[in-house]
Design a protein around this motif. Structure first.
Motif, mmCIF file in Angstrom:
data_model
loop_
_atom_site.group_PDB
_atom_site.id
_atom_site.type_symbol
_atom_site.label_atom_id
_atom_site.label_comp_id
_atom_site.label_asym_id
_atom_site.label_seq_id
_atom_site.Cartn_x
_atom_site.Cartn_y
_atom_site.Cartn_z
ATOM 1 N N ASP A 223 25.477 37.903 32.453
ATOM 2 C CA ASP A 223 24.562 39.046 32.521
ATOM 3 C C ASP A 223 24.740 39.813 33.830
ATOM 4 O O ASP A 223 24.686 39.231 34.914
ATOM 5 C CB ASP A 223 23.126 38.530 32.388
ATOM 6 N N LYS A 224 24.940 41.121 33.731
ATOM 7 C CA LYS A 224 25.106 41.973 34.910
ATOM 8 C C LYS A 224 23.850 42.796 35.231
ATOM 9 O O LYS A 224 23.909 43.760 35.994
ATOM 10 C CB LYS A 224 26.302 42.917 34.715
ATOM 11 N N ILE A 225 22.721 42.419 34.648
ATOM 12 C CA ILE A 225 21.412 43.010 34.992
ATOM 13 C C ILE A 225 21.461 44.533 34.860
ATOM 14 O O ILE A 225 21.182 45.281 35.807
ATOM 15 C CB ILE A 225 20.965 42.607 36.429
ATOM 16 N N ARG A 226 21.806 45.014 33.679
ATOM 17 C CA ARG A 226 21.922 46.451 33.442
ATOM 18 C C ARG A 226 20.641 47.080 32.873
ATOM 19 O O ARG A 226 20.611 48.284 32.613
ATOM 20 C CB ARG A 226 23.084 46.725 32.480
ATOM 21 N N ASN B 214 17.200 34.162 37.168
ATOM 22 C CA ASN B 214 18.649 34.282 37.088
ATOM 23 C C ASN B 214 19.056 35.728 37.375
ATOM 24 O O ASN B 214 18.581 36.659 36.730
ATOM 25 C CB ASN B 214 19.129 33.891 35.689
ATOM 26 N N GLY B 215 19.933 35.909 38.371
ATOM 27 C CA GLY B 215 20.336 37.253 38.762
ATOM 28 C C GLY B 215 19.557 37.791 39.940
ATOM 29 O O GLY B 215 19.814 38.910 40.393
ATOM 30 N N LEU B 216 18.607 36.994 40.461
ATOM 31 C CA LEU B 216 17.831 37.374 41.639
ATOM 32 C C LEU B 216 18.106 36.387 42.777
ATOM 33 O O LEU B 216 18.523 35.255 42.546
ATOM 34 C CB LEU B 216 16.331 37.361 41.320
ATOM 35 N N THR C 295 15.607 40.061 45.275
ATOM 36 C CA THR C 295 16.396 41.233 44.898
ATOM 37 C C THR C 295 17.542 40.829 43.976
ATOM 38 O O THR C 295 17.957 39.671 43.938
ATOM 39 C CB THR C 295 16.970 41.945 46.135
ATOM 40 N N ILE C 296 18.067 41.802 43.235
ATOM 41 C CA ILE C 296 19.160 41.579 42.289
ATOM 42 C C ILE C 296 20.451 41.274 43.045
ATOM 43 O O ILE C 296 20.771 41.924 44.043
ATOM 44 C CB ILE C 296 19.327 42.812 41.375
ATOM 45 N N THR C 297 21.194 40.294 42.540
ATOM 46 C CA THR C 297 22.380 39.805 43.260
ATOM 47 C C THR C 297 23.704 40.251 42.658
ATOM 48 O O THR C 297 24.762 40.011 43.252
ATOM 49 C CB THR C 297 22.383 38.268 43.298
ATOM 50 N N ARG C 298 23.717 40.858 41.479
ATOM 51 C CA ARG C 298 24.987 41.232 40.859
ATOM 52 C C ARG C 298 24.814 42.424 39.934
ATOM 53 O O ARG C 298 23.708 42.755 39.536
ATOM 54 C CB ARG C 298 25.565 40.050 40.081
ATOM 55 N N GLY C 299 25.946 43.050 39.619
ATOM 56 C CA GLY C 299 25.920 44.185 38.714
ATOM 57 C C GLY C 299 25.685 45.506 39.438
ATOM 58 O O GLY C 299 25.614 45.568 40.666
ATOM 59 N N PRO C 300 25.526 46.584 38.683
ATOM 60 C CA PRO C 300 25.436 47.929 39.273
ATOM 61 C C PRO C 300 24.173 48.176 40.083
ATOM 62 O O PRO C 300 24.127 49.130 40.861
ATOM 63 C CB PRO C 300 25.494 48.855 38.054
ATOM 64 N N TYR C 301 23.160 47.321 39.911
ATOM 65 C CA TYR C 301 21.896 47.558 40.610
ATOM 66 C C TYR C 301 21.597 46.465 41.648
ATOM 67 O O TYR C 301 20.445 46.185 41.977
ATOM 68 C CB TYR C 301 20.760 47.698 39.593
ATOM 69 N N THR C 302 22.680 45.888 42.178
ATOM 70 C CA THR C 302 22.548 44.894 43.244
ATOM 71 C C THR C 302 21.708 45.462 44.383
ATOM 72 O O THR C 302 21.911 46.596 44.816
ATOM 73 C CB THR C 302 23.939 44.499 43.773
ATOM 74 N N GLY C 303 20.761 44.646 44.862
ATOM 75 C CA GLY C 303 19.888 45.074 45.953
ATOM 76 C C GLY C 303 18.554 45.605 45.499
ATOM 77 O O GLY C 303 17.602 45.667 46.297
ATOM 78 N N GLU C 304 18.446 46.002 44.238
ATOM 79 C CA GLU C 304 17.155 46.452 43.710
ATOM 80 C C GLU C 304 16.208 45.265 43.591
ATOM 81 O O GLU C 304 16.632 44.117 43.448
ATOM 82 C CB GLU C 304 17.323 47.104 42.336
#
Length: 268
Positions: free
Chosen positions: A57-60, A101-103, A126-135
């Motif tokens: 999952d890339k947290i899109r 998962n993903g945070l 915060t989000i760790t992967r994908g296009p919105y990393t850091g959100e």
């Protein structure tokens, strides 16, 4: 039928079926399809299929401002967001996974975490992967306001993970207020739709928000299962066409940008 009438009829048929000089052979067919009304487009996010999808999952999902900005720029009319509840139903938040998962931080279920209290609280991650990393993760109230500011329709999926809290006699009243109050406060100023894949939650939504139920809105239009990296959008076109032919008022897709471009000339 007179000779003149037959000639006029033939001229009409030719005008409809023969494309003008210089146009591709399929132009007439596209022009005919354009009589279908264009549906509203709801952006989803894409979640992998198959075994252990959370590993890929890339947290899109459009649960944060940057994702909303992207969906808007791609031509979305609305977005589907995911409502979870923190511990004891104390905060309604926008997150799609059962766990963090993903945070950042130690992996824990969302329903085991406090929003702001304690080490590893959800608000601090915060989000760790994908296009919105850091959100970060946003509350339902924050998200609805962000969606409204971008002129988008809000489609809320109340996730099945919330059921043990929403059905718990000790926490249910406060937990339902966390979900329902932000909706009621804003529904006069923005369009909000709700649904759940859990039948019990869906029945409760029908009692609490009967005029906001998704119903047949945002019909799913993709046929290709999502994966990472994303499969080509072209595998969807046959199904996109069959759904469009049914003249849906709105559709939901993982391919917002590509679907919006594909619609050009096919609806009006």
């Amino acid at each position: 039928m007179t000779m003149m009438t037959r000639a006029m009829s033939l001229a009409t048929v030719v005008a409809v079926t023969v494309p003008a000089a210089g146009l591709p052979a399929h132009a007439g067919a596209v022009a005919t399809r354009a009589a279908v009304a264009c549906p509203q487009v709801f952006g989803h996010g894409g979640y992998p299929t198959g075994a252990n999808p959370w590993d890929r999952d890339k947290i899109r999902q459009p649960n944060n401002p940057r994702a909303l900005n992207d969906q808007k720029s791609w031509g979305a009319d609305g977005v589907e967001g995911d409502v979870q509840l923190t511990r004891q139903g104390t905060k309604a938040v926008m997150w799609h996974n059962t766990s963090t998962n993903g945070l950042t931080g130690t992996k824990q279920n969302i329903t085991d975490l406090w929003w702001a209290a304690g080490t590893g609280n959800l608000q601090s991650r915060t989000i760790t992967r994908g296009p919105y990393t850091g959100e970060r993760v946003y509350t339902l109230r924050e998200w609805l306001d962000q969606v409204r500011s971008r002129g988008l329709v809000a489609l809320l999926e109340i996730k099945p993970e919330t059921k043990p809290i929403l059905s718990n006699a000790t926490y249910a009243t406060a937990a339902w207020k966390e979900i329902s109050d932000p909706i009621k406060e804003r529904q006069g100023a923005q369009r909000i739709l709700v649904y759940s894949t859990d039948t019990w939650i869906q029945a409760e939504l029908a009692k609490r928000h009967p005029t906001l139920l998704k119903g047949g809105a945002a019909r799913w239009t993709d046929s290709v299962g999502w994966e990472e990296p994303p499969p080509s959008w072209t595998g969807n076109t046959a199904h996109w066409q069959s759904v469009l032919a049914a003249a849906p008022a709105s559709v939901m897709t993982n391919y917002t940008k590509e679907y919006r471009a594909w619609l050009k000339g096919r609806c009006a």
